[in-house]
Design an enzyme around this catalytic site. Structure first.
Site, short mmCIF file in Angstrom:
data_model
loop_
_atom_site.label_atom_id
_atom_site.label_comp_id
_atom_site.label_asym_id
_atom_site.label_seq_id
_atom_site.Cartn_x
_atom_site.Cartn_y
_atom_site.Cartn_z
N TYR A 93 -2.05 1.83 6.29
CA TYR A 93 -2.51 1.54 4.93
C TYR A 93 -3.67 2.46 4.54
O TYR A 93 -3.64 3.11 3.49
CB TYR A 93 -2.94 0.07 4.84
CG TYR A 93 -3.35 -0.37 3.46
CD1 TYR A 93 -2.42 -0.41 2.42
CD2 TYR A 93 -4.66 -0.76 3.19
CE1 TYR A 93 -2.79 -0.83 1.15
CE2 TYR A 93 -5.03 -1.18 1.92
CZ TYR A 93 -4.10 -1.21 0.90
OH TYR A 93 -4.47 -1.62 -0.35
N ASN A 135 10.24 -4.16 -5.57
CA ASN A 135 11.33 -4.45 -4.63
C ASN A 135 11.20 -5.85 -4.04
O ASN A 135 11.98 -6.25 -3.18
CB ASN A 135 11.40 -3.38 -3.52
CG ASN A 135 10.21 -3.44 -2.58
OD1 ASN A 135 9.21 -4.13 -2.86
ND2 ASN A 135 10.28 -2.73 -1.48
N GLY A 144 5.85 12.62 -9.95
CA GLY A 144 6.92 13.46 -10.49
C GLY A 144 7.36 12.95 -11.85
O GLY A 144 7.58 13.73 -12.79
#
Length: 433
Positions: free
Chosen positions: A253, A142, A210
């Site tokens: 984190y 991204n 997934g």
């Protein structure tokens, strides 16, 4: 075109004093070996720097080639030739005239590999390696901390695809292996939006697991030495459970990666997903963001600018630094091994931050001297207060990686630092730092 004499070529020696001519190795039925010169040609050389009218390009071209030939040794045909104009502070980007040669693999050997966070510091080096090895690579990023420029030299290649996508949202693709690296990794970046960091670690990992479950792909997650927190055990081995502050500024984190590991092993036990967990310790190298607050990039940029080196605390806290090529070797060999337990990937050579600052200063001075650029004064080392929850000691126990994978670091900190200094020096001349 001026050529340097062979004696002037810069040789890279490993910890045993042997010359490093290639990185990677053939193990577990997977060939990850690549000549170091070709790899360097993708990241070490800057764009051309022009301080004269455009008609002088060829002349300056030759000087640039000669300066970098010591490292890249004649592989300039595979490097972008963008032109920077200091007078107008503009840059003219060009595409590669030809792609670097990649291995021609039989379809049965060629893997479809997804790399999340593939435009980041570690991801881009992994992509370079996998592309040169002849595999089909899809990068998912991204661009929050990654940059298109780190992998732009592959855009248009038939084996390469780049997708702007946030792993927090589901993604469908056919693939054989997933390297899940997506997550900001430096304190200023992961603390910038703590909720987003946790969400990326949890939702991103959930989505990628997934995908691995649906496609029966092998899944590797890049975890971190931060899962050990401020350790009470030294050096840290994989069976140590850690000492983490769950509500501190770094928790987004640290705990994010811990829950990502939990999720990974949940899918492994419950759904039979083939998983690998790499716990990465401090890594440095070219393409590291100079403004991300990490100690290596901070010191090098400060020294090159002639500024004093800033050490936080008394300089007695320790870190162990590994060079990027050692890490990529470790990730690839782990992915293709049968080791499903967590594995530390790091360098056991421990430095105090104070010692490290002195080493960086010495190497910057050496490179400046070789290139005939003498600074006005010697940079000093200054001490400032230490940040919250900053670990005092950090060193990996890499016994498992050595015994199970046959992997151990080859690059000395000194050789890696010299490459990184040259990279940053070129980026400064280019005007991008």
């Amino acid at each position: 075109m001026s050529q340097l004499l062979p004696a002037e070529l810069i040789k890279t020696l490993d910890k045993n004093g042997q010359e490093i001519k290639s990185v990677g190795f053939q193990r577990f039925g997977f060939d990850s070996e690549v000549p170091i010169d070709i790899l360097r040609s993708l990241y070490l050389r800057s764009h051309y720097v022009l301080s004269a009218p455009v008609e002088k390009v060829e002349e300056l071209d030759a000087k640039e080639l000669a300066d970098h030939a010591r490292f890249t040794q004649g592989l300039n045909a595979y490097q972008s030739k963008s032109v920077y104009h200091p007078d107008t502070n503009t840059i003219s980007y060009t595409t590669l005239s030809r792609f670097p040669p990649v291995k021609l693999l039989a379809p049965s050997e060629r893997k479809r590999i997804l790399v999340t966070g593939g435009a980041g510091f570690v991801g881009s080096h992994l992509v370079d390696r996998l592309m040169l090895l002849g595999h089909e690579v899809t990068v998912l990023d991204n661009f929050f901390t990654g940059s298109k420029t780190t992998v732009s030299h592959w855009v248009g290649h038939p084996n390469f695809e780049m997708v702007r996508h946030d792993v927090v949202e589901p993604f469908m693709i056919e693939c054989d292996q997933i390297y899940h690296l997506a997550c900001p990794a430096s304190p200023p970046h992961y603390q910038f939006n703590a909720v987003k960091t946790v969400k990326t670690s949890f939702m991103g990992t959930l989505n990628m697991l997934g995908l691995a479950k649906r496609t029966k792909a092998r899944f590797l997650i890049s975890s971190t030495s931060e899962v050990y927190g401020d350790p009470e055990v030294h050096p840290q081995h994989e069976d140590y459970w850690g000492h983490v502050n769950p509500i501190g500024p770094r928790a987004c984190y640290d705990e994010g990666k811990r829950v990502a590991e939990t999720l990974t092993y949940g899918f492994h036990r419950q759904d039979g997903v083939d998983v690998r967990v790499a716990r990465i310790f401090n890594t440095y190298g070219p393409r590291m963001n100079p403004h991300d607050g990490r100690v290596v990039s901070n010191f090098i940029v400060q020294a090159l600018r002639g500024e004093d080196l800033t050490v936080y605390g008394d300089g007695k806290q320790t870190r162990s630094f590994q060079y990027i090529h050692d890490l990529i070797d470790g990730l690839i060999v782990l992915m293709n091994s049968d080791e499903t337990r967590p594995v530390n990937i790091g360098n056991g050579d421990e430095f105090t931050i104070g010692e490290f600052a002195e080493l960086v200063r010495e190497i910057v001075e050496k490179v400046q001297q070789e290139d005939g650029v003498l600074p006005e004064k010697r940079v000093q080392i200054v001490y400032k207060p230490i940040p919250t929850d900053d670990p005092q000691r950090r060193r990996p126990d890499t016994t498992r990686a050595k015994e199970s994978l046959g992997w151990q670091p080859r690059w000395t900190v000194r050789m890696g630092l010299e490459e990184m200094v040259r990279y940053y020096k070129a980026k400064m001349a280019e005007g991008s730092i």
